[in-house]
Design a protein around this motif. Structure first.
Motif, PDB file in Angstrom:
ATOM      1  N   TYR A  82      47.544  38.730  31.433  1.00 47.29           N
ATOM      2  CA  TYR A  82      48.500  37.631  31.229  1.00 47.29           C
ATOM      3  C   TYR A  82      48.036  36.676  30.131  1.00 47.29           C
ATOM      4  O   TYR A  82      48.602  35.604  29.957  1.00 47.29           O
ATOM      5  N   GLU A  83      46.987  37.094  29.426  1.00 47.67           N
ATOM      6  CA  GLU A  83      46.427  36.281  28.341  1.00 47.67           C
ATOM      7  C   GLU A  83      46.112  34.870  28.811  1.00 47.67           C
ATOM      8  O   GLU A  83      46.454  33.874  28.164  1.00 47.67           O
ATOM      9  N   ASP A  84      45.432  34.792  29.937  1.00 51.49           N
ATOM     10  CA  ASP A  84      45.075  33.506  30.531  1.00 51.49           C
ATOM     11  C   ASP A  84      43.560  33.451  30.717  1.00 51.49           C
ATOM     12  O   ASP A  84      42.922  34.439  31.067  1.00 51.49           O
ATOM     13  N   ARG A  95      39.355  38.605  36.488  1.00 52.22           N
ATOM     14  CA  ARG A  95      39.381  38.369  35.043  1.00 52.22           C
ATOM     15  C   ARG A  95      40.211  39.425  34.310  1.00 52.22           C
ATOM     16  O   ARG A  95      40.915  39.117  33.355  1.00 52.22           O
ATOM     17  N   LEU A  96      40.125  40.662  34.770  1.00 48.25           N
ATOM     18  CA  LEU A  96      40.936  41.720  34.151  1.00 48.25           C
ATOM     19  C   LEU A  96      42.425  41.433  34.308  1.00 48.25           C
ATOM     20  O   LEU A  96      43.202  41.631  33.372  1.00 48.25           O
ATOM     21  N   LEU A  97      42.804  40.956  35.480  1.00 52.44           N
ATOM     22  CA  LEU A  97      44.220  40.614  35.693  1.00 52.44           C
ATOM     23  C   LEU A  97      44.622  39.415  34.839  1.00 52.44           C
ATOM     24  O   LEU A  97      45.705  39.410  34.249  1.00 52.44           O
ATOM     25  N   LEU A  98      43.755  38.416  34.778  1.00 50.00           N
ATOM     26  CA  LEU A  98      44.067  37.239  33.959  1.00 50.00           C
ATOM     27  C   LEU A  98      44.196  37.614  32.486  1.00 50.00           C
ATOM     28  O   LEU A  98      45.055  37.073  31.782  1.00 50.00           O
ATOM     29  N   GLU A  99      43.372  38.541  32.034  1.00 48.67           N
ATOM     30  CA  GLU A  99      43.448  38.989  30.636  1.00 48.67           C
ATOM     31  C   GLU A  99      44.807  39.635  30.340  1.00 48.67           C
ATOM     32  O   GLU A  99      45.339  39.471  29.251  1.00 48.67           O
TER      33      GLU A  99
END
Length: 144
Positions: free
Chosen positions: A61-63, A55-59
């Motif tokens: 990329y604003e995804d 989730r931190l990585l997705l955040e």
């Protein structure tokens, strides 16, 4: 291209983790053997920790990630309920979990090959998720 493949790979991992955790939750109250229950709980905990990292990585990329496919989730639920109605045992649960893990391993491996331009962090998470699934399959063989 790197960002596009990275996000796509992370989304697939997100959906896979959610599907795995949902599947474990679905059968947990039916597991009779305490050691088997512990194995499933440990696997679920590892999935959830990986999900937090993901989730931190997705955040970045604003995804928002990805939920499991509705049809796949529904079919999995129906299959579990039907098999458990015919034979409500740890053996059946181990069989269902093994099938689910093998499908996850296959899908994640396919996505890892498909999204070759993804960054190394997303590839690493995918590989760790595959390893989690492989380890669960190995650990629950004794219940088949």
């Amino acid at each position: 291209m790197i960002e596009k493949d990275t996000v796509r790979l992370l989304r697939e991992c997100d959906a896979g983790i959610k599907m795995g955790v949902d599947s474990i939750n679905e059968v947990m109250d039916r597991v009779e053997d305490e050691k088997f229950r512990e194995l499933l709980n440990e696997c679920k905990d590892r999935h959830e920790k990986l999900a937090d990292e993901l989730r931190l990585l997705l955040e970045r990329y604003e995804d928002d990630g990805k939920d499991p496919n509705f049809m796949a989730k529904s079919m999995s639920f129906m299959k579990t309920e039907m098999k458990m109605a015919m034979n409500d045992s740890d053996k059946t649960i181990a069989d269902l979990m093994t099938e689910g893990c093998n499908m996850g391993i296959k899908s994640l491996s396919k996505y890892l090959n498909e999204y070759k331009a993804a960054d190394e962090k997303s590839k690493d998470i995918t590989k760790r998720l595959i390893t989690l699934e492989e380890n669960l399959v190995r650990d629950i063989r004794q219940y088949l």
